[in-house]
Write a protein that holds these residues in place. Structure first.
Motif, PDB file in Angstrom:
ATOM      1  N   ALA A 170       0.853  -1.179   0.000  1.00  0.00           N
ATOM      2  CA  ALA A 170       0.000   0.000   0.000  1.00  0.00           C
ATOM      3  C   ALA A 170       0.895   1.237   0.000  1.00  0.00           C
ATOM      4  N   ASP A 171       0.355   2.357  -0.427  1.00  0.00           N
ATOM      5  CA  ASP A 171       1.136   3.597  -0.448  1.00  0.00           C
ATOM      6  C   ASP A 171       1.756   3.872   0.912  1.00  0.00           C
ATOM      7  N   GLY A 172       3.071   4.050   0.928  1.00  0.00           N
ATOM      8  CA  GLY A 172       3.790   4.380   2.147  1.00  0.00           C
ATOM      9  C   GLY A 172       4.032   3.218   3.099  1.00  0.00           C
ATOM     10  N   ALA A 173       3.651   2.015   2.708  1.00  0.00           N
ATOM     11  CA  ALA A 173       3.808   0.853   3.594  1.00  0.00           C
ATOM     12  C   ALA A 173       4.958  -0.030   3.126  1.00  0.00           C
ATOM     13  N   THR A 174       5.446  -0.838   4.040  1.00  0.00           N
ATOM     14  CA  THR A 174       6.409  -1.887   3.729  1.00  0.00           C
ATOM     15  C   THR A 174       5.649  -3.199   3.734  1.00  0.00           C
ATOM     16  N   LEU A 175       5.782  -3.970   2.664  1.00  0.00           N
ATOM     17  CA  LEU A 175       5.064  -5.231   2.554  1.00  0.00           C
ATOM     18  C   LEU A 175       5.755  -6.302   3.391  1.00  0.00           C
ATOM     19  N   LEU A 176       4.986  -6.912   4.284  1.00  0.00           N
ATOM     20  CA  LEU A 176       5.491  -7.997   5.119  1.00  0.00           C
ATOM     21  C   LEU A 176       4.753  -9.282   4.782  1.00  0.00           C
ATOM     22  N   LEU A 177       5.457 -10.391   4.934  1.00  0.00           N
ATOM     23  CA  LEU A 177       4.863 -11.711   4.794  1.00  0.00           C
ATOM     24  C   LEU A 177       4.672 -12.270   6.202  1.00  0.00           C
ATOM     25  N   GLY A 178       3.446 -12.632   6.514  1.00  0.00           N
ATOM     26  CA  GLY A 178       3.144 -13.283   7.778  1.00  0.00           C
ATOM     27  C   GLY A 178       2.628 -14.685   7.488  1.00  0.00           C
ATOM     28  N   VAL A 179       3.099 -15.657   8.240  1.00  0.00           N
ATOM     29  CA  VAL A 179       2.644 -17.039   8.060  1.00  0.00           C
ATOM     30  C   VAL A 179       2.413 -17.643   9.437  1.00  0.00           C
ATOM     31  N   GLU A 180       1.239 -18.229   9.613  1.00  0.00           N
ATOM     32  CA  GLU A 180       0.949 -19.011  10.813  1.00  0.00           C
ATOM     33  C   GLU A 180       0.553 -20.404  10.356  1.00  0.00           C
ATOM     34  N   LEU A 181       1.305 -21.399  10.790  1.00  0.00           N
ATOM     35  CA  LEU A 181       1.068 -22.789  10.429  1.00  0.00           C
ATOM     36  C   LEU A 181       0.589 -23.538  11.663  1.00  0.00           C
ATOM     37  N   THR A 182      -0.497 -24.297  11.526  1.00  0.00           N
ATOM     38  CA  THR A 182      -0.977 -25.116  12.634  1.00  0.00           C
ATOM     39  C   THR A 182      -1.290 -26.517  12.135  1.00  0.00           C
ATOM     40  N   VAL A 183      -1.046 -27.471  13.020  1.00  0.00           N
ATOM     41  CA  VAL A 183      -1.311 -28.873  12.729  1.00  0.00           C
ATOM     42  C   VAL A 183      -2.207 -29.428  13.823  1.00  0.00           C
ATOM     43  N   ALA A 184      -3.323 -29.997  13.410  1.00  0.00           N
ATOM     44  CA  ALA A 184      -4.194 -30.764  14.288  1.00  0.00           C
ATOM     45  C   ALA A 184      -4.299 -32.151  13.656  1.00  0.00           C
ATOM     46  N   VAL A 185      -4.810 -33.101  14.399  1.00  0.00           N
ATOM     47  CA  VAL A 185      -4.900 -34.466  13.860  1.00  0.00           C
ATOM     48  C   VAL A 185      -5.670 -34.481  12.549  1.00  0.00           C
ATOM     49  N   GLU A 186      -6.761 -33.725  12.483  1.00  0.00           N
ATOM     50  CA  GLU A 186      -7.618 -33.790  11.302  1.00  0.00           C
ATOM     51  C   GLU A 186      -7.358 -32.710  10.254  1.00  0.00           C
TER      52      GLU A 186
END
Length: 152
Positions: free
Chosen positions: A62-78
């Motif tokens: 976006a104008d004036g912003a720094t692009l960040l990559l965010g990742v949240e990984l979760t593992v459940a049995v199913e």
């Protein structure tokens, strides 16, 4: 009740180093979640890396912003789940329609070109996971990928 058995997170500038760090994070995740069948691990890993790579390669700050990559990984049995965030991003235009079949539709050409020069990235992601959604939350485009585990 869904118990989270393993979780990893990443947030850093949307650059090639983030993809390298994500590879390491996924390797660590599978050490903690070795019970997940190898085909599920491979499909999920491929989809997550493809989606994150699209943010790095094609995301627009976006104008004036720094692009960040965010990742949240979760593992459940199913279920395996990834929340991939384009933080500080311009809104997606057009917002992808993820309700139809996994292949690209007639209106998806521009989106696919924007997110993968070969035109196959979004289709490949959709083929590898059970569900894909995208929404806008504040200054962030949020992609949620989930894959039901064969073990469930």
């Amino acid at each position: 009740m869904t118990d989270i058995l393993a979780r990893r997170t990443l947030e850093e500038p949307a650059a090639e180093q983030a993809i390298e760090d994500l590879h390491v994070l996924l390797e660590q995740l599978w050490l903690d979640a070795a019970f997940v069948p190898a085909p599920d691990q491979m499909a999920f890993t491929t989809a997550v890396i493809e989606a994150a790579s699209n943010v790095v390669q094609h995301g627009v700050a976006a104008d004036g912003a720094t692009l960040l990559l965010g990742v949240e990984l979760t593992v459940a049995v199913e279920r395996l789940r990834a929340v991939i965030s384009e933080i500080g991003a311009a809104p997606l235009d057009p917002v992808p329609d993820l309700t139809g079949p996994a292949g690209p539709g007639p209106d998806d050409d521009a989106l696919l070109e924007d997110y993968d020069e070969s035109g196959r990235g979004l289709s490949m992601i959709r083929a590898l996971v059970t569900t894909v959604t995208v929404e806008r939350a504040g200054d962030t485009n949020v992609w949620v990928l989930s894959r039901d585990s064969a073990r469930a």
